[in-house]
Design a protein around this motif. Structure first.
Motif, PDB file in Angstrom:
ATOM      1  N   LEU A   1       0.827  -1.212   0.000  1.00 15.91           N
ATOM      2  CA  LEU A   1       0.000   0.000   0.000  1.00 15.91           C
ATOM      3  C   LEU A   1       0.861   1.261   0.000  1.00 15.91           C
ATOM      4  O   LEU A   1       0.528   2.257  -0.641  1.00 15.91           O
ATOM      5  CB  LEU A   1      -0.922   0.002   1.228  1.00 15.91           C
ATOM      6  N   SER A   2       1.972   1.205   0.733  1.00 20.37           N
ATOM      7  CA  SER A   2       2.868   2.357   0.775  1.00 20.37           C
ATOM      8  C   SER A   2       3.487   2.620  -0.589  1.00 20.37           C
ATOM      9  O   SER A   2       3.580   3.777  -1.028  1.00 20.37           O
ATOM     10  CB  SER A   2       3.966   2.127   1.819  1.00 20.37           C
ATOM     11  N   LEU A   3       3.899   1.564  -1.273  1.00 19.43           N
ATOM     12  CA  LEU A   3       4.489   1.729  -2.601  1.00 19.43           C
ATOM     13  C   LEU A   3       3.466   2.278  -3.597  1.00 19.43           C
ATOM     14  O   LEU A   3       3.756   3.211  -4.369  1.00 19.43           O
ATOM     15  CB  LEU A   3       5.033   0.382  -3.096  1.00 19.43           C
ATOM     16  N   VAL A   4       2.246   1.705  -3.579  1.00 19.71           N
ATOM     17  CA  VAL A   4       1.210   2.178  -4.500  1.00 19.71           C
ATOM     18  C   VAL A   4       0.836   3.621  -4.181  1.00 19.71           C
ATOM     19  O   VAL A   4       0.677   4.461  -5.082  1.00 19.71           O
ATOM     20  CB  VAL A   4      -0.025   1.267  -4.422  1.00 19.71           C
ATOM     21  N   GLY A   5       0.701   3.938  -2.889  1.00 19.29           N
ATOM     22  CA  GLY A   5       0.363   5.297  -2.490  1.00 19.29           C
ATOM     23  C   GLY A   5       1.437   6.284  -2.876  1.00 19.29           C
ATOM     24  O   GLY A   5       1.140   7.406  -3.330  1.00 19.29           O
ATOM     25  N   ALA A   6       2.712   5.891  -2.708  1.00 13.64           N
ATOM     26  CA  ALA A   6       3.811   6.772  -3.102  1.00 13.64           C
ATOM     27  C   ALA A   6       3.794   7.005  -4.606  1.00 13.64           C
ATOM     28  O   ALA A   6       3.998   8.134  -5.092  1.00 13.64           O
ATOM     29  CB  ALA A   6       5.143   6.158  -2.666  1.00 13.64           C
ATOM     30  N   GLY A   7       3.509   5.943  -5.379  1.00 14.34           N
ATOM     31  CA  GLY A   7       3.434   6.098  -6.832  1.00 14.34           C
ATOM     32  C   GLY A   7       2.308   7.043  -7.237  1.00 14.34           C
ATOM     33  O   GLY A   7       2.472   7.894  -8.127  1.00 14.34           O
ATOM     34  N   ALA A   8       1.145   6.905  -6.574  1.00 18.56           N
ATOM     35  CA  ALA A   8       0.014   7.789  -6.882  1.00 18.56           C
ATOM     36  C   ALA A   8       0.347   9.237  -6.551  1.00 18.56           C
ATOM     37  O   ALA A   8      -0.017  10.160  -7.302  1.00 18.56           O
ATOM     38  CB  ALA A   8      -1.209   7.333  -6.093  1.00 18.56           C
ATOM     39  N   SER A   9       1.039   9.451  -5.441  1.00 20.81           N
ATOM     40  CA  SER A   9       1.402  10.829  -5.065  1.00 20.81           C
ATOM     41  C   SER A   9       2.419  11.419  -6.030  1.00 20.81           C
ATOM     42  O   SER A   9       2.307  12.580  -6.444  1.00 20.81           O
ATOM     43  CB  SER A   9       1.964  10.833  -3.636  1.00 20.81           C
ATOM     44  N   LEU A  10       3.420  10.627  -6.420  1.00 19.91           N
ATOM     45  CA  LEU A  10       4.474  11.142  -7.297  1.00 19.91           C
ATOM     46  C   LEU A  10       3.955  11.401  -8.714  1.00 19.91           C
ATOM     47  O   LEU A  10       4.552  12.191  -9.467  1.00 19.91           O
ATOM     48  CB  LEU A  10       5.640  10.147  -7.332  1.00 19.91           C
ATOM     49  N   ALA A  11       2.854  10.744  -9.100  1.00 20.50           N
ATOM     50  CA  ALA A  11       2.289  10.981 -10.437  1.00 20.50           C
ATOM     51  C   ALA A  11       1.513  12.296 -10.509  1.00 20.50           C
ATOM     52  O   ALA A  11       1.310  12.850 -11.602  1.00 20.50           O
ATOM     53  CB  ALA A  11       1.375   9.819 -10.823  1.00 20.50           C
ATOM     54  N   GLN A  12       1.101  12.808  -9.350  1.00 19.13           N
ATOM     55  CA  GLN A  12       0.254  14.002  -9.349  1.00 19.13           C
ATOM     56  C   GLN A  12       0.945  15.250  -9.910  1.00 19.13           C
ATOM     57  O   GLN A  12       0.330  16.009 -10.680  1.00 19.13           O
ATOM     58  CB  GLN A  12      -0.276  14.255  -7.933  1.00 19.13           C
ATOM     59  N   PRO A  13       2.220  15.547  -9.565  1.00 20.30           N
ATOM     60  CA  PRO A  13       2.862  16.724 -10.171  1.00 20.30           C
ATOM     61  C   PRO A  13       2.963  16.626 -11.690  1.00 20.30           C
ATOM     62  O   PRO A  13       2.813  17.633 -12.399  1.00 20.30           O
ATOM     63  CB  PRO A  13       4.245  16.730  -9.515  1.00 20.30           C
ATOM     64  N   LEU A  14       3.226  15.421 -12.176  1.00 20.24           N
ATOM     65  CA  LEU A  14       3.335  15.261 -13.627  1.00 20.24           C
ATOM     66  C   LEU A  14       1.988  15.493 -14.302  1.00 20.24           C
ATOM     67  O   LEU A  14       1.912  16.109 -15.388  1.00 20.24           O
ATOM     68  CB  LEU A  14       3.863  13.860 -13.959  1.00 20.24           C
ATOM     69  N   LEU A  15       0.908  15.015 -13.705  1.00 24.54           N
ATOM     70  CA  LEU A  15      -0.419  15.252 -14.256  1.00 24.54           C
ATOM     71  C   LEU A  15      -0.790  16.739 -14.175  1.00 24.54           C
ATOM     72  O   LEU A  15      -1.440  17.294 -15.075  1.00 24.54           O
ATOM     73  CB  LEU A  15      -1.461  14.402 -13.519  1.00 24.54           C
ATOM     74  N   THR A  16      -0.383  17.377 -13.078  1.00 24.07           N
ATOM     75  CA  THR A  16      -0.649  18.820 -12.948  1.00 24.07           C
ATOM     76  C   THR A  16       0.076  19.601 -14.041  1.00 24.07           C
ATOM     77  O   THR A  16      -0.476  20.546 -14.631  1.00 24.07           O
ATOM     78  CB  THR A  16      -0.185  19.308 -11.557  1.00 24.07           C
ATOM     79  N   ARG A  17       1.321  19.218 -14.329  1.00 22.30           N
ATOM     80  CA  ARG A  17       2.061  19.871 -15.401  1.00 22.30           C
ATOM     81  C   ARG A  17       1.349  19.677 -16.740  1.00 22.30           C
ATOM     82  O   ARG A  17       1.227  20.610 -17.552  1.00 22.30           O
ATOM     83  CB  ARG A  17       3.480  19.316 -15.486  1.00 22.30           C
ATOM     84  N   ALA A  18       0.826  18.442 -16.953  1.00 25.71           N
ATOM     85  CA  ALA A  18       0.109  18.172 -18.207  1.00 25.71           C
ATOM     86  C   ALA A  18      -1.144  19.023 -18.312  1.00 25.71           C
ATOM     87  O   ALA A  18      -1.510  19.510 -19.409  1.00 25.71           O
ATOM     88  CB  ALA A  18      -0.248  16.688 -18.286  1.00 25.71           C
TER      89      ALA A  18
END
Length: 603
Positions: A40-57
């Motif tokens: 869960l920690s790994l998946v949650g970290a991945g979801a959080s780290l994807a957010q800046p990239l989506l915001t940039r998009a």
């Protein structure tokens, strides 16, 4: 800090320090849930780290006039999923932490109850209680805010660092200087947390010991008008605990502002340098916003990791105190290889005397026994006598002659220094302790009564005893009135330490509890010391009744209770000075005749 406190602190620093590997045994039984938490920690970290990239998009798409509905939808999904995963992970961590605390307390309680009696002689009860209570509580923070926040924070830090480096190496360099400065400052201070935390826990243990001492002796303290002095002693211990906790608080208070200042400085630098780079076209607005979001994903986990590191240091300090208890050998750890176990006594009211059979060996035999308590002078010297099966043997003599010590040696609360104690011809050191004690019923001079009901106290030695058996044994020791005078019967409360009973009732309850187990040998240490003449006579009749079926070894100051013993052993200064019956000893032993004269048994 007082000199004594400084010396204690120095001894604490010299103790064995434990590291993260020491936590592994505490987490082993929870590895399944911890594996789920890690995923869960790994998946949650991945979801959080994807957010800046989506915001940039999203920003870049809006700037280019493209539709961003799909990206926004995905961003919302990631936000909701990240929050749900975080909540589930936190619940599982809390559940695991509570399980770790429960398991540790259960193990500690079992270990403490099996320590050699010498450990209780040397240690303060309150400090041991503090290790079960306050110290184990800190393990909860180690699991919830320590190990996994360090792991999760590390994942976030690595991911954010890589993303920032790819987005803009120059901005990353600017960021790294400030963040590194804050991290170094935090780690320098945090390294001292562990020692200070351990000291604080030690002071809490000492304070608990002082309070426990005062409450246990509350009646004596009030009768002595010593409330103010004892309150001052408790206040002194509480003040030392307060001072130690304050030192931890001061250090923690320094870490936060120092680290925050360095991080905020790096954030301002990023805004300034990043704004300039956007203005000259080196990066886009979307890149800058994404970089700043990654900066937060770097800084916040670093702060969490630093706090987790401090929690971990505090927890490891408490773990050292817990491990100290587990490292103490339990009773029997150094026993000789056990021979075949002796049969255990049951609940039956009558058991054949020990030692009967083909061997014809004494029920108990002391062969040149010598003993001295740790750090003290010898108590017993070359003690030799035998207790024939099915007989009554009394131990008499002045206070300090070593009578009660002999009973403690039979129970193996302490090991003989020299010589041998034998049960039915066998060295008691060759018997498993449980098998040995199943043959013995021991009533202490100050026999404790446990808080709870009359039924619970009686069933301590015989958990399967029926009500009929309980009433029968109460009749044996003239104690039926306790149950009859209350509508609750056997469920009547006896109070903390038996405070709702008289001294004689507490003594007889202890004897009834021992008789209920049906041991073939009874060890009675001053069984009539708290009885009036009427109850002493009743108890003598009970002893006469059970003596027909058992072997008795009785310590007595009141010679009237043992004048009809089959054998009387006279002790003086740890040595056997005479042996015989009452009539024989009044003629052959000056010491026994003096004791009997003082108690008006001879003229």
């Amino acid at each position: 800090m007082s000199q004594a406190a400084a010396e204690r602190s120095g001894r604490a620093d010299a103790r064995k320090r434990v590291g993260l590997p020491a936590l592994v045994p505490y987490l082993r039984d929870h590895r399944g849930i911890l594996a789920v938490v890690a995923v869960l920690s790994l998946v949650g970290a991945g979801a959080s780290l994807a957010q800046p990239l989506l915001t940039r998009a999203v920003l870049d798409g809006i700037g280019a006039g493209r539709s961003v509905a799909g990206v926004v939808g995905l961003l919302v999904v990631l936000l909701v999923a990240g929050a749900a995963l975080s909540g589930l992970r936190d619940y599982l961590l809390q559940r695991t932490a509570e399980g770790v605390v429960l398991d540790t307390r259960r193990r500690l309680a079992g270990h403490l109850l099996r320590l050699p009696i010498t450990e209780y002689d040397q240690r303060r009860t309150g400090d041991l209680l503090s290790r079960v209570g306050a110290d184990t509580t800190l393990l909860r923070a180690v699991v919830t805010s320590g190990v996994f926040e360090l792991v999760t924070g590390s994942i976030m830090v690595v991911g954010a660092t890589v993303a920032m480096l790819l987005l803009d190496p120059l901005l990353f360099a600017v960021t790294a200087v400030g963040v590194a400065a804050g991290l170094v400052i935090g780690l320098v201070f945090a390294r001292r947390i562990r020692g200070l935390s351990r000291e604080a826990q030690t002071r809490i243990g000492e304070m608990t010991s002082t309070i426990e001492r005062a409450i246990t002796a509350a009646r004596t303290i009030r009768a002595s008008r010593a409330e103010e002095r004892e309150t001052a002693g408790v206040t002194g211990s509480a003040t030392e605990a307060y001072d130690a906790g304050l030192r931890v608080a001061r250090l923690q208070a320094l870490i936060g502002p120092a680290s925050t200042t360095a991080v905020q400085g790096s954030f301002l630098l990023v805004l300034g340098v990043g704004g300039a780079r956007v203005a000259n076209g080196a990066i886009s607005v979307g890149d800058l916003v994404a970089f700043i979001m990654f900066l937060f994903f770097l800084v916040l986990p670093l702060g969490q990791a630093l706090r987790a590191y401090m929690q971990l240091q505090s927890g490891l300090g408490a773990l050292e105190r817990i491990e100290e208890v587990f490292e103490l050998p339990v009773e029997g750890a150094t026993d000789r290889p056990a021979a075949a176990a002796a049969p255990a006594a049951g609940v039956a009211p009558a058991v054949a005397p020990a030692g009967t059979g083909a061997t014809g060996a004494p029920a108990l035999e002391f062969d040149r026994v010598g003993f001295g308590y740790a750090g003290g002078p010898p108590i017993l010297h070359d003690v030799t006598f035998a207790v024939p099966p099915g007989t009554r043997t009394a131990l008499v003599g002045p206070s300090g002659a070593g009578k009660s010590t002999l009973l403690s040696l039979v129970e193996r609360f302490y090991e003989v220094g020299t010589g041998t104690v034998r049960l039915a011809g066998r060295d008691i050191r060759d018997l498993p302790r449980a098998a040995l004690r199943a043959q013995l019923g021991y009533v202490e001079q100050e026999a404790p009564v446990l808080a709870g009901t009359l039924r619970e106290n009686l069933r301590l030695t015989a958990p399967g005893a029926t009500d009929a058996q309980l009433y029968a044994v109460l009749d044996e020791v003239n104690l039926r009135g306790i149950a009859d005078r209350s509508p609750e019967g056997l469920d009547v409360q006896v109070g903390e330490g038996g405070v709702l009973l008289s001294g004689g009732e507490r003594q007889r309850l202890a004897i009834a509890r021992t008789l209920l187990a049906g041991p073939p040998i009874l060890l009675l240490d001053e069984p009539t010391s708290n009885l009036d003449a009427r109850n002493e006579a009743a108890l003598r009749r009970a002893i006469d009744a059970v003596a027909v079926r058992r072997t008795l070894l009785i310590v007595a100051h009141r010679l009237s209770t043992v004048v009809d013993a089959d054998q009387i052993v006279v002790l003086d200064r740890g040595r056997v000075v005479a042996t015989g019956t009452h009539r024989e000893l009044t003629e052959s032993s000056d010491l026994y005749r003096e004791l009997a004269t003082h108690q008006l048994l001879v003229s």
